[in-house]
Design a protein around this motif. Structure first.
Motif, PDB file in Angstrom:
ATOM      1  N   GLY A   1       0.819  -1.211   0.000  1.00 44.57           N
ATOM      2  CA  GLY A   1       0.000   0.000   0.000  1.00 44.57           C
ATOM      3  C   GLY A   1       0.847   1.253   0.000  1.00 44.57           C
ATOM      4  O   GLY A   1       0.527   2.235  -0.680  1.00 44.57           O
ATOM      5  N   CYS A   2       1.943   1.241   0.741  1.00 43.66           N
ATOM      6  CA  CYS A   2       2.849   2.386   0.784  1.00 43.66           C
ATOM      7  C   CYS A   2       3.520   2.597  -0.573  1.00 43.66           C
ATOM      8  O   CYS A   2       3.630   3.725  -1.045  1.00 43.66           O
ATOM      9  CB  CYS A   2       3.888   2.198   1.878  1.00 43.66           C
ATOM     10  N   GLN A   3       3.963   1.514  -1.193  1.00 41.30           N
ATOM     11  CA  GLN A   3       4.585   1.622  -2.510  1.00 41.30           C
ATOM     12  C   GLN A   3       3.604   2.197  -3.535  1.00 41.30           C
ATOM     13  O   GLN A   3       3.974   3.040  -4.354  1.00 41.30           O
ATOM     14  CB  GLN A   3       5.094   0.260  -2.972  1.00 41.30           C
ATOM     15  N   ALA A   4       2.365   1.758  -3.489  1.00 44.22           N
ATOM     16  CA  ALA A   4       1.354   2.261  -4.416  1.00 44.22           C
ATOM     17  C   ALA A   4       1.072   3.742  -4.162  1.00 44.22           C
ATOM     18  O   ALA A   4       0.921   4.528  -5.106  1.00 44.22           O
ATOM     19  CB  ALA A   4       0.073   1.447  -4.288  1.00 44.22           C
ATOM     20  N   TYR A   5       1.013   4.138  -2.890  1.00 48.65           N
ATOM     21  CA  TYR A   5       0.758   5.541  -2.558  1.00 48.65           C
ATOM     22  C   TYR A   5       1.915   6.427  -3.017  1.00 48.65           C
ATOM     23  O   TYR A   5       1.696   7.514  -3.552  1.00 48.65           O
ATOM     24  CB  TYR A   5       0.523   5.690  -1.049  1.00 48.65           C
ATOM     25  N   ILE A   6       3.146   5.951  -2.862  1.00 42.21           N
ATOM     26  CA  ILE A   6       4.317   6.709  -3.320  1.00 42.21           C
ATOM     27  C   ILE A   6       4.260   6.892  -4.835  1.00 42.21           C
ATOM     28  O   ILE A   6       4.532   7.985  -5.353  1.00 42.21           O
ATOM     29  CB  ILE A   6       5.621   6.025  -2.876  1.00 42.21           C
ATOM     30  N   LYS A   7       3.910   5.844  -5.573  1.00 40.83           N
ATOM     31  CA  LYS A   7       3.795   5.947  -7.038  1.00 40.83           C
ATOM     32  C   LYS A   7       2.730   6.969  -7.427  1.00 40.83           C
ATOM     33  O   LYS A   7       2.917   7.744  -8.370  1.00 40.83           O
ATOM     34  CB  LYS A   7       3.447   4.591  -7.647  1.00 40.83           C
ATOM     35  N   MET A   8       1.620   6.990  -6.700  1.00 43.41           N
ATOM     36  CA  MET A   8       0.568   7.937  -7.002  1.00 43.41           C
ATOM     37  C   MET A   8       1.023   9.373  -6.728  1.00 43.41           C
ATOM     38  O   MET A   8       0.764  10.279  -7.519  1.00 43.41           O
ATOM     39  CB  MET A   8      -0.679   7.600  -6.176  1.00 43.41           C
ATOM     40  N   VAL A   9       1.738   9.574  -5.627  1.00 43.20           N
ATOM     41  CA  VAL A   9       2.244  10.914  -5.309  1.00 43.20           C
ATOM     42  C   VAL A   9       3.284  11.335  -6.344  1.00 43.20           C
ATOM     43  O   VAL A   9       3.314  12.499  -6.762  1.00 43.20           O
ATOM     44  CB  VAL A   9       2.814  10.963  -3.872  1.00 43.20           C
ATOM     45  N   GLU A  10       4.128  10.396  -6.801  1.00 43.85           N
ATOM     46  CA  GLU A  10       5.105  10.720  -7.846  1.00 43.85           C
ATOM     47  C   GLU A  10       4.401  11.186  -9.119  1.00 43.85           C
ATOM     48  O   GLU A  10       4.850  12.137  -9.771  1.00 43.85           O
ATOM     49  CB  GLU A  10       5.979   9.510  -8.156  1.00 43.85           C
ATOM     50  N   ALA A  11       3.300  10.541  -9.473  1.00 40.51           N
ATOM     51  CA  ALA A  11       2.539  10.953 -10.655  1.00 40.51           C
ATOM     52  C   ALA A  11       1.967  12.350 -10.469  1.00 40.51           C
ATOM     53  O   ALA A  11       1.967  13.160 -11.413  1.00 40.51           O
ATOM     54  CB  ALA A  11       1.427   9.946 -10.939  1.00 40.51           C
ATOM     55  N   GLN A  12       1.514  12.668  -9.266  1.00 34.94           N
ATOM     56  CA  GLN A  12       0.978  13.997  -9.004  1.00 34.94           C
ATOM     57  C   GLN A  12       2.072  15.058  -9.002  1.00 34.94           C
ATOM     58  O   GLN A  12       1.832  16.189  -9.411  1.00 34.94           O
ATOM     59  CB  GLN A  12       0.194  13.997  -7.690  1.00 34.94           C
ATOM     60  N   VAL A  13       3.270  14.687  -8.559  1.00 33.75           N
ATOM     61  CA  VAL A  13       4.408  15.617  -8.625  1.00 33.75           C
ATOM     62  C   VAL A  13       4.716  15.934 -10.091  1.00 33.75           C
ATOM     63  O   VAL A  13       4.960  17.095 -10.457  1.00 33.75           O
ATOM     64  CB  VAL A  13       5.649  15.027  -7.905  1.00 33.75           C
ATOM     65  N   GLN A  14       4.685  14.924 -10.940  1.00 33.80           N
ATOM     66  CA  GLN A  14       4.937  15.148 -12.367  1.00 33.80           C
ATOM     67  C   GLN A  14       3.847  16.015 -12.989  1.00 33.80           C
ATOM     68  O   GLN A  14       4.138  16.910 -13.794  1.00 33.80           O
ATOM     69  CB  GLN A  14       5.032  13.816 -13.101  1.00 33.80           C
ATOM     70  N   ALA A  15       2.600  15.786 -12.615  1.00 33.31           N
ATOM     71  CA  ALA A  15       1.508  16.612 -13.131  1.00 33.31           C
ATOM     72  C   ALA A  15       1.659  18.056 -12.667  1.00 33.31           C
ATOM     73  O   ALA A  15       1.447  18.994 -13.445  1.00 33.31           O
ATOM     74  CB  ALA A  15       0.161  16.043 -12.678  1.00 33.31           C
ATOM     75  N   PHE A  16       2.044  18.240 -11.405  1.00 31.97           N
ATOM     76  CA  PHE A  16       2.281  19.586 -10.871  1.00 31.97           C
ATOM     77  C   PHE A  16       3.400  20.267 -11.648  1.00 31.97           C
ATOM     78  O   PHE A  16       3.295  21.438 -12.010  1.00 31.97           O
ATOM     79  CB  PHE A  16       2.649  19.489  -9.386  1.00 31.97           C
ATOM     80  N   GLN A  17       4.476  19.522 -11.914  1.00 32.09           N
ATOM     81  CA  GLN A  17       5.621  20.079 -12.628  1.00 32.09           C
ATOM     82  C   GLN A  17       5.241  20.480 -14.056  1.00 32.09           C
ATOM     83  O   GLN A  17       5.674  21.518 -14.550  1.00 32.09           O
ATOM     84  CB  GLN A  17       6.771  19.080 -12.655  1.00 32.09           C
ATOM     85  N   ILE A  18       4.420  19.682 -14.701  1.00 38.08           N
ATOM     86  CA  ILE A  18       3.982  20.014 -16.065  1.00 38.08           C
ATOM     87  C   ILE A  18       3.106  21.266 -16.054  1.00 38.08           C
ATOM     88  O   ILE A  18       3.272  22.153 -16.899  1.00 38.08           O
ATOM     89  CB  ILE A  18       3.226  18.822 -16.692  1.00 38.08           C
ATOM     90  N   ASP A  19       2.204  21.364 -15.085  1.00 39.91           N
ATOM     91  CA  ASP A  19       1.297  22.508 -15.026  1.00 39.91           C
ATOM     92  C   ASP A  19       1.983  23.788 -14.575  1.00 39.91           C
ATOM     93  O   ASP A  19       1.756  24.856 -15.144  1.00 39.91           O
ATOM     94  CB  ASP A  19       0.136  22.212 -14.067  1.00 39.91           C
ATOM     95  N   LYS A  20       2.820  23.701 -13.560  1.00 38.44           N
ATOM     96  CA  LYS A  20       3.388  24.907 -12.931  1.00 38.44           C
ATOM     97  C   LYS A  20       4.815  25.212 -13.371  1.00 38.44           C
ATOM     98  O   LYS A  20       5.384  26.225 -12.962  1.00 38.44           O
ATOM     99  CB  LYS A  20       3.378  24.756 -11.400  1.00 38.44           C
ATOM    100  N   LYS A  21       5.432  24.314 -14.121  1.00 33.13           N
ATOM    101  CA  LYS A  21       6.820  24.482 -14.602  1.00 33.13           C
ATOM    102  C   LYS A  21       7.840  24.557 -13.464  1.00 33.13           C
ATOM    103  O   LYS A  21       8.882  25.170 -13.583  1.00 33.13           O
ATOM    104  CB  LYS A  21       6.964  25.743 -15.466  1.00 33.13           C
ATOM    105  N   ARG A  22       7.506  23.927 -12.344  1.00 32.17           N
ATOM    106  CA  ARG A  22       8.414  23.837 -11.196  1.00 32.17           C
ATOM    107  C   ARG A  22       7.986  22.662 -10.332  1.00 32.17           C
ATOM    108  O   ARG A  22       6.881  22.138 -10.476  1.00 32.17           O
ATOM    109  CB  ARG A  22       8.428  25.120 -10.381  1.00 32.17           C
ATOM    110  N   LEU A  23       8.864  22.256  -9.436  1.00 31.99           N
ATOM    111  CA  LEU A  23       8.547  21.165  -8.523  1.00 31.99           C
ATOM    112  C   LEU A  23       7.818  21.700  -7.296  1.00 31.99           C
ATOM    113  O   LEU A  23       8.077  22.829  -6.867  1.00 31.99           O
ATOM    114  CB  LEU A  23       9.824  20.447  -8.082  1.00 31.99           C
ATOM    115  N   PRO A  24       6.934  20.917  -6.706  1.00 32.13           N
ATOM    116  CA  PRO A  24       6.291  21.365  -5.468  1.00 32.13           C
ATOM    117  C   PRO A  24       7.285  21.366  -4.318  1.00 32.13           C
ATOM    118  O   PRO A  24       8.216  20.561  -4.274  1.00 32.13           O
ATOM    119  CB  PRO A  24       5.186  20.327  -5.253  1.00 32.13           C
ATOM    120  N   ALA A  25       7.086  22.280  -3.395  1.00 31.95           N
ATOM    121  CA  ALA A  25       7.986  22.386  -2.253  1.00 31.95           C
ATOM    122  C   ALA A  25       7.726  21.281  -1.222  1.00 31.95           C
ATOM    123  O   ALA A  25       8.645  20.848  -0.537  1.00 31.95           O
ATOM    124  CB  ALA A  25       7.836  23.756  -1.603  1.00 31.95           C
ATOM    125  N   SER A  26       6.468  20.851  -1.137  1.00 24.60           N
ATOM    126  CA  SER A  26       6.124  19.846  -0.130  1.00 24.60           C
ATOM    127  C   SER A  26       4.817  19.155  -0.508  1.00 24.60           C
ATOM    128  O   SER A  26       4.142  19.537  -1.464  1.00 24.60           O
ATOM    129  CB  SER A  26       5.978  20.502   1.242  1.00 24.60           C
TER     130      SER A  26
END
Length: 103
Positions: free
Chosen positions: A41-66
């Motif tokens: 479950g933890c591994q799956a949650y980390i993968k999902m958060v990684e996907a959201q970090v990539q989506a954030f980076q594509i939309d905002k052109k930067r990485l999220p701070a936290s």
């Protein structure tokens, strides 16, 4: 008068014995695999958060701070920044998502 039929005490005890044996067999197997379930479950949650970090980076052109920034921007609906096992999740400066005690 009609004779009412029902279960006898012996029949009820046999049914309870069968149910008890099934519970004795299944409960230890479920608890034995609990840590494996939390890890997956933890591994799956980390993968999902990684996907959201990539989506954030594509939309905002930067990485999220936290993780909190992902939540406030609407990329994560979940209210917690931790895995099902209780380990906290963090985002590094390079955008890598890690968990305390992750394998």
């Amino acid at each position: 008068m009609k004779k009412e039929q029902g279960f006898t005490l012996i029949e009820m005890m046999i049914v309870l014995l069968v149910i008890s044996v099934l519970l004795i067999i299944t409960v230890p197997n479920i608890t034995k695999h609990n840590s494996n379930i939390n890890t997956k479950g933890c591994q799956a949650y980390i993968k999902m958060v990684e996907a959201q970090v990539q989506a954030f980076q594509i939309d905002k052109k930067r990485l999220p701070a936290s993780i909190d920034e992902l939540k406030t921007e609407g990329y994560l609906r979940d209210g917690s920044a931790s895995c099902p096992g209780g380990n906290n999740i963090s985002i590094s400066a390079t955008g890598e998502v890690t968990s305390e005690g992750s394998p």
